[in-house]
Design a protein around this motif. Structure first.
Motif, PDB file in Angstrom:
ATOM      1  N   THR A 167      12.464  -0.906  -7.278  1.00  0.00           N
ATOM      2  CA  THR A 167      13.527  -0.755  -6.278  1.00  0.00           C
ATOM      3  C   THR A 167      13.013  -1.101  -4.880  1.00  0.00           C
ATOM      4  O   THR A 167      13.686  -1.782  -4.091  1.00  0.00           O
ATOM      5  CB  THR A 167      14.066   0.685  -6.286  1.00  0.00           C
ATOM      6  OG1 THR A 167      14.565   0.992  -7.582  1.00  0.00           O
ATOM      7  CG2 THR A 167      15.182   0.859  -5.274  1.00  0.00           C
ATOM      8  N   ALA A 168      11.806  -0.638  -4.575  1.00  0.00           N
ATOM      9  CA  ALA A 168      11.206  -0.947  -3.268  1.00  0.00           C
ATOM     10  C   ALA A 168      11.016  -2.450  -3.107  1.00  0.00           C
ATOM     11  O   ALA A 168      11.299  -3.014  -2.031  1.00  0.00           O
ATOM     12  CB  ALA A 168       9.875  -0.225  -3.135  1.00  0.00           C
TER      13      ALA A 168
ATOM     14  N   GLY B  97      14.062  -6.966   4.024  1.00  0.00           N
ATOM     15  CA  GLY B  97      12.898  -7.200   4.857  1.00  0.00           C
ATOM     16  C   GLY B  97      12.570  -6.038   5.767  1.00  0.00           C
ATOM     17  O   GLY B  97      11.625  -6.094   6.549  1.00  0.00           O
ATOM     18  N   SER B  98      13.344  -4.937   5.676  1.00  0.00           N
ATOM     19  CA  SER B  98      13.135  -3.764   6.529  1.00  0.00           C
ATOM     20  C   SER B  98      12.193  -2.787   5.837  1.00  0.00           C
ATOM     21  O   SER B  98      12.451  -2.341   4.705  1.00  0.00           O
ATOM     22  CB  SER B  98      14.480  -3.078   6.816  1.00  0.00           C
ATOM     23  OG  SER B  98      14.281  -1.822   7.419  1.00  0.00           O
TER      24      SER B  98
ATOM     25  N   ASN C 186       0.828  -1.210   0.000  1.00  0.00           N
ATOM     26  CA  ASN C 186       0.000   0.000   0.000  1.00  0.00           C
ATOM     27  C   ASN C 186       0.861   1.258   0.000  1.00  0.00           C
ATOM     28  O   ASN C 186       0.641   2.182  -0.793  1.00  0.00           O
ATOM     29  CB  ASN C 186      -0.932   0.011   1.214  1.00  0.00           C
ATOM     30  CG  ASN C 186      -2.198  -0.806   0.996  1.00  0.00           C
ATOM     31  OD1 ASN C 186      -3.134  -0.349   0.362  1.00  0.00           O
ATOM     32  ND2 ASN C 186      -2.209  -2.021   1.518  1.00  0.00           N
ATOM     33  N   VAL C 187       1.849   1.293   0.885  1.00  0.00           N
ATOM     34  CA  VAL C 187       2.705   2.476   0.988  1.00  0.00           C
ATOM     35  C   VAL C 187       3.561   2.641  -0.260  1.00  0.00           C
ATOM     36  O   VAL C 187       3.751   3.751  -0.771  1.00  0.00           O
ATOM     37  CB  VAL C 187       3.597   2.383   2.251  1.00  0.00           C
ATOM     38  CG1 VAL C 187       4.562   3.568   2.306  1.00  0.00           C
ATOM     39  CG2 VAL C 187       2.742   2.343   3.502  1.00  0.00           C
ATOM     40  N   SER C 188       4.096   1.536  -0.789  1.00  0.00           N
ATOM     41  CA  SER C 188       4.945   1.584  -1.980  1.00  0.00           C
ATOM     42  C   SER C 188       4.194   2.164  -3.177  1.00  0.00           C
ATOM     43  O   SER C 188       4.696   3.037  -3.891  1.00  0.00           O
ATOM     44  CB  SER C 188       5.460   0.177  -2.302  1.00  0.00           C
ATOM     45  OG  SER C 188       6.199   0.193  -3.509  1.00  0.00           O
TER      46      SER C 188
ATOM     47  N   MET D 287      11.171   1.763   2.123  1.00  0.00           N
ATOM     48  CA  MET D 287      10.506   3.009   1.769  1.00  0.00           C
ATOM     49  C   MET D 287      11.512   4.139   1.505  1.00  0.00           C
ATOM     50  O   MET D 287      11.352   4.932   0.572  1.00  0.00           O
ATOM     51  CB  MET D 287       9.533   3.425   2.884  1.00  0.00           C
ATOM     52  CG  MET D 287       8.369   2.472   3.064  1.00  0.00           C
ATOM     53  SD  MET D 287       7.358   2.264   1.566  1.00  0.00           S
ATOM     54  CE  MET D 287       7.901   0.641   0.984  1.00  0.00           C
ATOM     55  N   ALA D 288      12.574   4.191   2.326  1.00  0.00           N
ATOM     56  CA  ALA D 288      13.592   5.228   2.131  1.00  0.00           C
ATOM     57  C   ALA D 288      14.295   5.041   0.789  1.00  0.00           C
ATOM     58  O   ALA D 288      14.531   6.012   0.049  1.00  0.00           O
ATOM     59  CB  ALA D 288      14.612   5.185   3.270  1.00  0.00           C
ATOM     60  N   GLY D 289      14.618   3.793   0.440  1.00  0.00           N
ATOM     61  CA  GLY D 289      15.252   3.523  -0.842  1.00  0.00           C
ATOM     62  C   GLY D 289      14.341   3.849  -2.011  1.00  0.00           C
ATOM     63  O   GLY D 289      14.779   4.398  -3.023  1.00  0.00           O
TER      64      GLY D 289
END
Length: 428
Positions: free
Chosen positions: A104-105, A113-114, A5-7, A119-121
């Motif tokens: 990338t995500a 797995g983090s 969802n966030v990605s 999300m930062a990447g």
């Protein structure tokens, strides 16, 4: 599910940023941003339905995916100043660019797995691609959207379409990248191939555009040089004729003295008219104070005279212009040449062209009109007459349109009572 969802939410944010930044706006910035935000909400809601409500219903997910594609592409067409295939090409390309961040995500999530690193990447890759493309190609791309001469974009749209289908088959359908992590190297190479392909295509378009511009500059300068050569030959011939006239004047004076003694005043008047006629024949015609415009007019009107076309001119162009002299003269050359060429085709009808060129401190007006015999076909897209000569012709009018856009002018044409009118007007 939370990660997905966030990605996708992040991808949609950058998708709308791409569309907003790389498409020339039809509306104000605020209204355009509002339209993009509404599109983002629609994409977010459909993502929620796909991932959280209808995840097990394949048909519903397929319908929602099609809906998302339509929302994205229609948004770009809605906000675009010129609603054509170029806007569609940009929005399709934007969909591919954001896939790179989404992929990338996925890769980072598989490897680490983090959630935080994932999300930062993803944000870093999205922002990096956007920043690089904004700096490197945005100006080039916006410039292409202004050009009427750039054609064939419907075919170019196939490039992002096939890249998108390729991404979808490798990453999402029928199996996801999480199910087949061995596809990661192929996906990375596919992303690199996509970026290299876009760079090559855009550079090619840029080189073709520059070649096109150089060609037309050469054509114009050739006409300009011919105009100067014609004026130079005319000056030389005039000087020779005036030398002969000055030499013969003493004979004319002798004849006048003889006629005065005889009281033949009517003959004296005829002789004076003859001398005036010779002087008028050798008078150099100056159409306006601007050297470049005067040279082009001299060249075109000499051609018209040889073709039996009478051109009635009303010209007022100052020595100094508030825009490029050569571009302005090229516009006059294109419009007048089209009118002369049309009149040259007449067999019986009187060949006549009228041209009014008025350039003042606060405005510029060019109005060219000519009669026509054959039906004039108008292009549905540009509104200009369509060339009967086929592909590769009719570019002169595109050059005129480009100049009009550059100075913020309005250009239009219409037919009335058998006369074709072409007008360009701009406030300075």
């Amino acid at each position: 599910m939370y990660y997905r969802n966030v990605s996708f939410l992040i991808s949609h944010i950058f998708l709308m940023l791409f569309i907003y930044l790389f498409i020339e706006h039809r509306y104000s910035k605020v209204k355009t941003a509002g339209i993009c935000f509404l599109a983002f909400l629609a994409l977010g809601i459909t993502d929620y339905l796909q991932f959280n409500v209808l995840a097990d219903n394949f048909l519903s997910c397929a319908v929602l995916t099609v809906f998302q594609i339509l929302v994205t592409q229609l948004t770009s067409l809605l906000i675009s100043k010129k609603r054509d295939s170029r806007a569609l090409f940009m929005s399709l390309s934007a969909s591919n660019y954001v896939i790179a961040g989404g992929v990338t995500a996925t890769i980072l999530h598989i490897w680490t797995g983090s959630m935080f690193i994932t999300m930062a990447g993803s944000i870093a890759v999205h922002a990096g691609i956007l920043a690089i493309l904004y700096v490197r190609i945005r100006e080039i791309w916006i410039r292409y959207q202004d050009r009427e001469s750039m054609q064939g974009w419907w075919k170019l749209c196939l490039i992002p379409v096939f890249f998108y289908c390729g991404f979808s088959s490798l990453v999402y359908f029928p199996y996801t990248l999480e199910d087949n992590p061995q596809n990661i190297p192929s996906v990375i190479l596919f992303i690199l191939t996509m970026f290299i392909s876009y760079v090559v295509v855009l550079r090619y378009l840029q080189s073709e555009s520059e070649r096109f511009g150089i060609y037309w500059k050469n054509v114009f300068f050739s006409s300009y040089i011919k105009g100067l050569e014609g004026q130079y030959c005319l000056v030389e011939q005039t000087e020779r004729n005036l030398k002969i006239l000055r030499h013969d004047m003493r004979h004319y004076f002798g004849i006048i003295d003889s006629l005065l003694e005889q009281g033949e005043y009517d003959e004296i008047r005829k002789l004076i008219e003859h001398v005036n006629a010779i002087s008028d024949e050798n008078k150099i015609i100056k159409y306006c104070d601007n050297l470049i415009t005067n040279s082009i007019l001299s060249h075109l009107l000499e051609r018209a005279h040889k073709s039996g076309v009478y051109v009635q001119t009303e010209v007022s162009v100052p020595r100094e212009l508030p825009f490029n002299d050569y571009e302005f003269a090229a516009v006059i050359a294109n419009l007048l040449e089209n009118a002369i060429r049309c009149a040259e085709e007449f067999e019986v009808k009187e060949k006549r062209v009228q041209a009014k060129i008025d350039c003042a401190a606060d405005h510029v007006l060019i109005h060219v009109q000519n009669e026509y015999e054959k039906e004039i076909l108008f292009d549905a897209h540009t509104g200009f007459p369509r060339s009967r000569a086929g592909h590769g012709h009719g570019l002169g009018m595109q050059s005129v349109q480009a100049f009009s856009d550059k100075i913020g002018g309005n250009i239009g044409c219409y037919c009335e009572a058998g006369i074709f009118h072409m007008m360009l007007f701009a406030k300075i």
